[in-house]
Every structure is written in C-alpha cells, then in structure tokens.
Design a protein around this motif. Structure first.
Motif, PDB file in Angstrom:
ATOM      1  N   MET A  63      14.175  -0.684 -38.635  1.00  0.00           N
ATOM      2  CA  MET A  63      13.103  -0.946 -39.592  1.00  0.00           C
ATOM      3  C   MET A  63      13.513  -2.001 -40.624  1.00  0.00           C
ATOM      4  O   MET A  63      12.704  -2.858 -41.011  1.00  0.00           O
ATOM      5  CB  MET A  63      12.722   0.350 -40.313  1.00  0.00           C
ATOM      6  N   ILE A  64      14.777  -1.942 -41.053  1.00  0.00           N
ATOM      7  CA  ILE A  64      15.261  -2.923 -42.021  1.00  0.00           C
ATOM      8  C   ILE A  64      15.264  -4.316 -41.404  1.00  0.00           C
ATOM      9  O   ILE A  64      14.858  -5.300 -42.041  1.00  0.00           O
ATOM     10  CB  ILE A  64      16.671  -2.544 -42.517  1.00  0.00           C
ATOM     11  N   VAL A  65      15.696  -4.411 -40.157  1.00  0.00           N
ATOM     12  CA  VAL A  65      15.733  -5.713 -39.476  1.00  0.00           C
ATOM     13  C   VAL A  65      14.315  -6.263 -39.310  1.00  0.00           C
ATOM     14  O   VAL A  65      14.048  -7.436 -39.586  1.00  0.00           O
ATOM     15  CB  VAL A  65      16.427  -5.587 -38.104  1.00  0.00           C
ATOM     16  N   ILE A  66      13.386  -5.396 -38.885  1.00  0.00           N
ATOM     17  CA  ILE A  66      12.003  -5.838 -38.702  1.00  0.00           C
ATOM     18  C   ILE A  66      11.392  -6.275 -40.032  1.00  0.00           C
ATOM     19  O   ILE A  66      10.790  -7.354 -40.145  1.00  0.00           O
ATOM     20  CB  ILE A  66      11.150  -4.713 -38.073  1.00  0.00           C
ATOM     21  N   GLY A  67      11.554  -5.435 -41.057  1.00  0.00           N
ATOM     22  CA  GLY A  67      10.991  -5.769 -42.362  1.00  0.00           C
ATOM     23  C   GLY A  67      11.639  -7.002 -42.973  1.00  0.00           C
ATOM     24  O   GLY A  67      10.952  -7.871 -43.527  1.00  0.00           O
ATOM     25  N   GLY A  68      12.977  -7.079 -42.868  1.00  0.00           N
ATOM     26  CA  GLY A  68      13.675  -8.231 -43.431  1.00  0.00           C
ATOM     27  C   GLY A  68      13.308  -9.526 -42.732  1.00  0.00           C
ATOM     28  O   GLY A  68      13.101 -10.567 -43.380  1.00  0.00           O
ATOM     29  N   THR A  69      13.199  -9.470 -41.406  1.00  0.00           N
ATOM     30  CA  THR A  69      12.818 -10.664 -40.647  1.00  0.00           C
ATOM     31  C   THR A  69      11.399 -11.096 -41.001  1.00  0.00           C
ATOM     32  O   THR A  69      11.125 -12.292 -41.215  1.00  0.00           O
ATOM     33  CB  THR A  69      12.911 -10.398 -39.134  1.00  0.00           C
ATOM     34  N   GLY A  70      10.494 -10.111 -41.080  1.00  0.00           N
ATOM     35  CA  GLY A  70       9.121 -10.439 -41.452  1.00  0.00           C
ATOM     36  C   GLY A  70       9.037 -11.042 -42.843  1.00  0.00           C
ATOM     37  O   GLY A  70       8.321 -12.021 -43.063  1.00  0.00           O
ATOM     38  N   GLY A  71       9.785 -10.458 -43.782  1.00  0.00           N
ATOM     39  CA  GLY A  71       9.787 -10.996 -45.141  1.00  0.00           C
ATOM     40  C   GLY A  71      10.345 -12.402 -45.206  1.00  0.00           C
ATOM     41  O   GLY A  71       9.817 -13.263 -45.932  1.00  0.00           O
ATOM     42  N   TRP A  72      11.412 -12.663 -44.433  1.00  0.00           N
ATOM     43  CA  TRP A  72      12.015 -14.000 -44.406  1.00  0.00           C
ATOM     44  C   TRP A  72      11.024 -15.026 -43.865  1.00  0.00           C
ATOM     45  O   TRP A  72      10.861 -16.107 -44.436  1.00  0.00           O
ATOM     46  CB  TRP A  72      13.274 -13.968 -43.550  1.00  0.00           C
ATOM     47  N   ILE A  73      10.348 -14.677 -42.766  1.00  0.00           N
ATOM     48  CA  ILE A  73       9.391 -15.603 -42.154  1.00  0.00           C
ATOM     49  C   ILE A  73       8.243 -15.901 -43.117  1.00  0.00           C
ATOM     50  O   ILE A  73       7.836 -17.054 -43.301  1.00  0.00           O
ATOM     51  CB  ILE A  73       8.848 -15.023 -40.837  1.00  0.00           C
ATOM     52  N   VAL A  74       7.722 -14.850 -43.741  1.00  0.00           N
ATOM     53  CA  VAL A  74       6.606 -15.035 -44.677  1.00  0.00           C
ATOM     54  C   VAL A  74       7.036 -15.897 -45.862  1.00  0.00           C
ATOM     55  O   VAL A  74       6.318 -16.822 -46.266  1.00  0.00           O
ATOM     56  CB  VAL A  74       6.078 -13.670 -45.161  1.00  0.00           C
ATOM     57  N   ALA A  75       8.219 -15.613 -46.412  1.00  0.00           N
ATOM     58  CA  ALA A  75       8.696 -16.364 -47.573  1.00  0.00           C
ATOM     59  C   ALA A  75       8.906 -17.842 -47.252  1.00  0.00           C
ATOM     60  O   ALA A  75       8.681 -18.712 -48.097  1.00  0.00           O
ATOM     61  CB  ALA A  75       9.995 -15.744 -48.085  1.00  0.00           C
ATOM     62  N   LYS A  76       9.333 -18.146 -46.035  1.00  0.00           N
ATOM     63  CA  LYS A  76       9.561 -19.537 -45.651  1.00  0.00           C
ATOM     64  C   LYS A  76       8.249 -20.276 -45.432  1.00  0.00           C
ATOM     65  O   LYS A  76       8.164 -21.485 -45.658  1.00  0.00           O
ATOM     66  CB  LYS A  76      10.399 -19.595 -44.370  1.00  0.00           C
TER      67      LYS A  76
END
Length: 480
Positions: A63-76
């Motif tokens: 869940m952390i990997v999924i959430g962190g990856t999603g947050g990184w993509i959105v922020a970029k």
C-alpha cells in the motif's frame, strides 16, 4: 520497549510537524519547514509499522509503494495552477478514509460484542483485541468517535469533491442551492443527530444508521459547497482543510493513535485559524462560511459607465520608463500563464534602472492561500519587496504605475462602492488610486467569479490584452 520507542518517535514526529507549520508562516523558512514535515511523516510511518500491535507488513508495504508512487506521479504532473484543486482532492481522500475507518471500527466492535454475548471463547488480535479490552464507558466514547469521524469525513469528502470540480472548471463556479436552501442542510443535520442517538443507545441496526448518517453527511457536504460562489473558493479550501484535520483526529481517537490525534488537531486548528484570517480579509462572517451561507448577490449590481481602453506594449513600456515607483499585483492569471519568470525579469530590469518596485499581495490572491507568494519565491523575487495588502494599500496614491497581472476581485472597487456586489465590504487593493493602472488579461471576460470590475473602465486604467507571459516578455526589451 516497543511502546517506549513508538511513544518517543511519535513525540519527535509531533514536534517536527509543529516546526513545519511554524516554518510555513514565512517564505524564507518554508523550504526547511517542508523537510521537517517530510521527516516527521517518515518517522511516524516507521514507528507505526514497527510499533506494538502492528502486522500485515507485506500488505502495508504494498500500500505504501502504491500510494507513494501515485503521489510522486501526481506531484510531477500537476502544475502550480492546479495546486488548489489538488489540495481539495487530497482533502476528499482524508474524509473518505475517516468514513472507512469508522465503518471498520463498527464492524469490529459488532464482532467483539457478539463474541462477548456467546459462551464460546474467542481470541482477538489487532484492532479487535484493543476493542475487547475496553470498558463500557470507553466503548460509549468509541461510538461517539465513530459517529463524528464518519459524519465529518463524509461532509469533507463530498465538499472537497465539489470544490475540486469548481476549481478545475468542471462545475460552474456560481453559487447554487436546491429549493429549501439551508433548511435542507438543517434537516439532514437533524436526522443525522437523531440517528446518531439511536446508534449510541444501541436501538436498531447500527450499520444501517451509520449508512444513512453517511448519506446525509454526503448531501450536506455537497450542498454546502455548491452554495458558495467562486470568489470565495480560497476560503472554502482552507475550511475543508480544517474539516479534514478534525476527521483525521476522529480517526486517531477511534484507532487509539496519539500521533494521529495530534496531527489531526494541528491541521484542524490551523485550518480553522487560516479560515478565520481569510474571512477577516474578505469581510465575511466565519459562521456563515462554515454554513455555506455566502457567495450570492444581495440585489442588482450598480451600472458601470465608460469603456475598456486597450494599450499596446510600447505604451506600457513608455509609462514604466518614466515612472519612479511601480507596484505589481499578481493574480491567478499570472499562474495560468506561468508568467512569474518573466515578471521576475521585468522586476530585475526596473530595479536596475533605479526604480522602486514592489509587489502587492492580497490574502486571497489566486485560488489557494499563499499561492502568489509561492510562485514569486519560485521565480526568485526578493522577499523584502513582496508586501501584504495592509502594508501597501496606503502607498497607492503616491505610486506612478500599477501593473495588474491576472487579478480581478482583489482589485475590484465595487467591494467599496456597490453594496449589492457579491464582494461588498471585502477589503481590496486600492490600485485605482495610483496615477496609472495597466491590467494584463486575456480578454474582456469577467473571470472565474463572474463579477464585473469597474476598475477596467476607469479613466486612469488601460487594458493590456494578451497572454500574461507573452505580454511581459514584449516589455522586457523596451525597458531602459
């Protein structure tokens, strides 16, 4: 030992969060404050994962990997102009999380109570074990926490979704209410409280009551924010920020997580304080904001006389070269055009020519508190020439040239002159008192809020039409 480590980590994380909030109050310390928040959150997550009662590490890691990856993509991908709607979207997720946690707590509580009523011994683990160890008084408090968490979370969810839709242009920014107006909100609130009492006293099916409460809260959140006009959306964003904080605090009480309680309370209280400050800046009643009771006109708007007179880059450059003092007023249009770099270069050239250049920032400029300050800091504009409304309003009569870049409501004299205007009584930047005013905007439209601006028709105002970035770049070679 585990409890001691977790408690110590939570204390350190709480201190870092407090330092982060404190640092965000100034442009110079904002970057350092962000790192305080990042480190504090990382420490909090680690302490929770490896603290007492933790489990399902593989699932948690996924869940952390999924959430962190999603947050990184959105922020970029998200542009600075889209930050207000991104913040609203994040608030909606916090609210939805509070709803899910509340329902999960009730499901687990029901399982524990059924086991207690049976003669077959059951060994519980995790959250269910925590519930099984609670006294009747603590269970009663838990039910109150579940009710508040679900109700506030549901209001936050739909309210934030509507705010996102309005800020992103997917929904018309004008205030809209269903027939019945506030009575519908009051009725939904009353029914929610009644069902909350039934839930607390154990009368009837608990899950059904919570479902109906959730639906009522969904409606309240939707109807509250739909009833608020586009001119007031910055206040709405900070208000929803506060709601999401209190929802998080309710989750913390339900889960017995001290750090979540502290963090939620920090966000909730700081959001409420920011909303209050912004209400004062807009001359709004704080209670009216919470109830979604503003944003509409009180009567026919005053007639506007005159016409909008256009000017070209040569005319603006000539006025700037002859001026001794210049004030730049940035707004959301500057953010949309990504013109902050060009504005920074214009500022550098004007100052190099010996002119006094300052920026005037209204508390609700843009669509997010601090929006303009962040953009100007990003463009390396010196902090000491960026002034708040109260610091610069008295200086406009002695200012030679004011350049407005994509602002509307915050420089609208109707706030002072027209009692029927939706922004009547709102403190504004009194730019019309300057000797010359140039307004950089794409066309003659009224902008996001839909409010006409008499400033554009005044004798000392000229309209500098075009994309803000292109318009400013045209001026740069002409500045002596």
């Amino acid at each position: 030992m585990e409890y001691g480590f977790t408690t110590a980590a939570y204390v350190v994380a709480s201190v870092l969060f407090i330092l982060s909030l404190g640092g965000l109050s100034g442009q110079e310390s904002a970057k350092r404050a962000i790192w305080y928040g990042i480190v504090g959150m990382a420490l909090a997550v680690l302490a929770t994962l490896f603290g007492p009662g933790a489990g399902n590490w593989f699932l948690s890691l996924v869940m952390i990997v999924i959430g962190g990856t999603g947050g990184w993509i959105v922020a970029k991908r998200v542009q600075m102009t889209e930050m207000p709607q991104l913040v609203a979207a994040m608030h909606s997720l916090v609210g939805l999380a509070a709803v899910f946690v509340g329902f999960n707590a009730q499901i687990e509580l029901g399982r524990v109570m059924r086991a207690a009523a049976s003669e077959v011994p059951v060994i519980f683990t995790g959250f269910a074990a925590l519930l099984a160890s609670r006294t009747p008084a603590e269970i009663a408090m838990l039910k109150i926490e579940v009710f508040l968490g679900i109700f506030i979370g549901a209001v936050t969810f739909t309210g934030s979704v509507v705010a996102f839709a309005k800020l992103s242009g997917r929904v018309d920014g004008k205030p809209k209410k269903l027939p019945g107006g506030h009575m519908l909100n009051a009725g939904a609130l009353g029914l929610s409280i009644l069902l909350g009492i039934l839930y607390f006293t154990g009368v009837g099916p608990a899950i059904l009551w919570l479902i109906v409460i959730t639906l009522m809260a969904f409606f309240i959140g939707y109807h509250l924010i739909m009833g608020i006009g586009g001119a007031d959306m910055p206040v709405v964003v900070s208000m929803l920020n506060s709601y999401s904080g209190w929802a998080a605090a309710a989750i913390g009480f339900t889960l017995g997580n001290d750090l979540l309680i502290v963090t939620g309370a920090l966000v909730g209280s700081s959001g409420a304080i920011l909303s209050y400050i912004m209400c004062k800046a807009m001359n709004r009643n704080f209670v009216s904001v919470i109830l979604g009771g503003f944003g509409g006109e009180t009567g026919p708007a005053a007639a506007i006389e005159g016409e909008q007179i256009a000017i070209d880059a040569d005319g603006v450059a000539s006025a700037l070269n002859e001026a001794d003092s210049v004030v730049i007023v940035p707004g959301y249009g500057m953010a949309v055009a990504q013109a902050q770099g060009a504005v920074s270069e214009l500022t550098r050239k004007l100052r190099a020519a010996g002119k006094t250049v300052r920026f005037a920032i209204h508390p609700v400029a843009g669509r997010l508190p601090g929006h303009m300050n962040v953009l100007l800091a990003e463009a390396k504009v010196p902090y000491d020439i960026v002034l708040e409304m109260d610091e610069i309003n008295e200086d406009f009569p002695s200012t030679d040239v004011v350049i407005i870049i994509g602002s509307n409501d915050i420089v609208n004299p109707a706030a002072q002159d027209d009692p029927n205007s939706p922004i009547a009584g709102m403190p504004v930047l009194e730019v019309w008192r300057a000797k010359q005013v140039f307004v950089s905007k794409r066309g003659q439209g009224t902008g996001y809020s839909g409010i006409e601006n008499p400033l554009f028709f005044k004798d000392n105002t000229r309209m500098f039409y075009g994309d803000a970035k292109d318009s400013i770049n045209k001026l740069l070679p002409m500045i002596d």
